[in-house]
Motif scaffolding. Structure first.
Motif, PDB file in Angstrom:
ATOM      1  N   TRP A  30       0.805  -1.222   0.000  1.00  0.00           N
ATOM      2  CA  TRP A  30       0.000   0.000   0.000  1.00  0.00           C
ATOM      3  C   TRP A  30       0.838   1.271   0.000  1.00  0.00           C
ATOM      4  O   TRP A  30       0.345   2.335  -0.324  1.00  0.00           O
ATOM      5  N   CYS A  31       2.122   1.178   0.352  1.00  0.00           N
ATOM      6  CA  CYS A  31       2.930   2.401   0.387  1.00  0.00           C
ATOM      7  C   CYS A  31       4.040   2.393  -0.667  1.00  0.00           C
ATOM      8  O   CYS A  31       5.047   3.058  -0.509  1.00  0.00           O
ATOM      9  N   TYR A  32       3.828   1.653  -1.759  1.00  0.00           N
ATOM     10  CA  TYR A  32       4.811   1.643  -2.844  1.00  0.00           C
ATOM     11  C   TYR A  32       4.828   2.978  -3.586  1.00  0.00           C
ATOM     12  O   TYR A  32       3.828   3.677  -3.671  1.00  0.00           O
ATOM     13  N   HIS A  33       5.974   3.293  -4.124  1.00  0.00           N
ATOM     14  CA  HIS A  33       6.165   4.433  -5.015  1.00  0.00           C
ATOM     15  C   HIS A  33       7.161   3.982  -6.068  1.00  0.00           C
ATOM     16  O   HIS A  33       7.673   2.868  -5.984  1.00  0.00           O
ATOM     17  N   PRO A  34       7.452   4.766  -7.101  1.00  0.00           N
ATOM     18  CA  PRO A  34       8.441   4.330  -8.097  1.00  0.00           C
ATOM     19  C   PRO A  34       9.766   3.953  -7.428  1.00  0.00           C
ATOM     20  O   PRO A  34      10.204   4.617  -6.497  1.00  0.00           O
ATOM     21  N   ARG A  35      10.387   2.872  -7.910  1.00  0.00           N
ATOM     22  CA  ARG A  35      11.644   2.408  -7.318  1.00  0.00           C
ATOM     23  C   ARG A  35      12.757   3.394  -7.630  1.00  0.00           C
ATOM     24  O   ARG A  35      12.932   3.829  -8.761  1.00  0.00           O
ATOM     25  N   VAL A  36      13.509   3.742  -6.603  1.00  0.00           N
ATOM     26  CA  VAL A  36      14.645   4.637  -6.744  1.00  0.00           C
ATOM     27  C   VAL A  36      15.840   3.997  -6.034  1.00  0.00           C
ATOM     28  O   VAL A  36      15.698   3.470  -4.926  1.00  0.00           O
ATOM     29  N   PHE A  37      16.994   3.976  -6.708  1.00  0.00           N
ATOM     30  CA  PHE A  37      18.204   3.437  -6.095  1.00  0.00           C
ATOM     31  C   PHE A  37      18.903   4.555  -5.330  1.00  0.00           C
ATOM     32  O   PHE A  37      18.966   5.691  -5.795  1.00  0.00           O
ATOM     33  N   LEU A  38      19.399   4.224  -4.133  1.00  0.00           N
ATOM     34  CA  LEU A  38      19.960   5.215  -3.225  1.00  0.00           C
ATOM     35  C   LEU A  38      21.421   4.918  -2.937  1.00  0.00           C
ATOM     36  O   LEU A  38      21.819   3.758  -2.841  1.00  0.00           O
ATOM     37  N   GLU A  39      22.222   5.962  -2.785  1.00  0.00           N
ATOM     38  CA  GLU A  39      23.635   5.831  -2.416  1.00  0.00           C
ATOM     39  C   GLU A  39      23.860   6.516  -1.084  1.00  0.00           C
ATOM     40  O   GLU A  39      23.363   7.622  -0.855  1.00  0.00           O
ATOM     41  N   PHE A  40      24.633   5.865  -0.226  1.00  0.00           N
ATOM     42  CA  PHE A  40      24.936   6.429   1.082  1.00  0.00           C
ATOM     43  C   PHE A  40      26.002   7.500   0.963  1.00  0.00           C
ATOM     44  O   PHE A  40      26.953   7.365   0.206  1.00  0.00           O
ATOM     45  N   GLY A  41      25.847   8.568   1.725  1.00  0.00           N
ATOM     46  CA  GLY A  41      26.854   9.614   1.796  1.00  0.00           C
ATOM     47  C   GLY A  41      27.914   9.246   2.827  1.00  0.00           C
ATOM     48  O   GLY A  41      27.924   8.134   3.364  1.00  0.00           O
ATOM     49  N   ASP A  42      28.798  10.173   3.119  1.00  0.00           N
ATOM     50  CA  ASP A  42      29.873   9.932   4.082  1.00  0.00           C
ATOM     51  C   ASP A  42      29.342   9.627   5.481  1.00  0.00           C
ATOM     52  O   ASP A  42      29.985   8.941   6.261  1.00  0.00           O
ATOM     53  N   ALA A  43      28.160  10.126   5.794  1.00  0.00           N
ATOM     54  CA  ALA A  43      27.585   9.914   7.126  1.00  0.00           C
ATOM     55  C   ALA A  43      26.961   8.526   7.272  1.00  0.00           C
ATOM     56  O   ALA A  43      26.556   8.150   8.366  1.00  0.00           O
ATOM     57  N   GLY A  44      26.866   7.758   6.187  1.00  0.00           N
ATOM     58  CA  GLY A  44      26.269   6.431   6.255  1.00  0.00           C
ATOM     59  C   GLY A  44      24.754   6.468   6.320  1.00  0.00           C
ATOM     60  O   GLY A  44      24.126   5.525   6.779  1.00  0.00           O
ATOM     61  N   GLU A  45      24.165   7.577   5.852  1.00  0.00           N
ATOM     62  CA  GLU A  45      22.718   7.730   5.852  1.00  0.00           C
ATOM     63  C   GLU A  45      22.267   8.265   4.498  1.00  0.00           C
ATOM     64  O   GLU A  45      23.003   8.982   3.828  1.00  0.00           O
ATOM     65  N   VAL A  46      21.049   7.897   4.128  1.00  0.00           N
ATOM     66  CA  VAL A  46      20.449   8.430   2.911  1.00  0.00           C
ATOM     67  C   VAL A  46      18.935   8.459   3.118  1.00  0.00           C
ATOM     68  O   VAL A  46      18.374   7.601   3.770  1.00  0.00           O
TER      69      VAL A  46
END
Length: 65
Positions: A30-46
């Motif tokens: 029910w909470c799907y949205h278009p798939r997006v690939f994510l890359e972590f920054g230097d802080a280890g968060e995205v």
């Protein structure tokens, strides 16, 4: 009774979850949205630009990251 929708979600991920994309396979349909690939920054968060889910990487960086 349905659970309230959280305004902000934080998910810890590890090397087994890479390459990271949102929504993940365990995301409720029910909470799907278009798939997006994510890359972590230097802080280890995205943060997902669609749903604002915060992904935090836990563990040692895998080779090449």
């Amino acid at each position: 009774m349905a659970e309230p929708v959280q305004s902000e979600t934080r998910i810890e991920v590890g090397a087994d979850d890479l390459p990271l994309h949102c929504p993940m396979a365990r995301t409720p349909v029910w909470c799907y949205h278009p798939r997006v690939f994510l890359e972590f920054g230097d802080a280890g968060e995205v943060r997902c630009p669609y749903c604002s889910t915060l992904y935090v990487y836990r563990g040692e960086n895998p080779p090449g990251h």
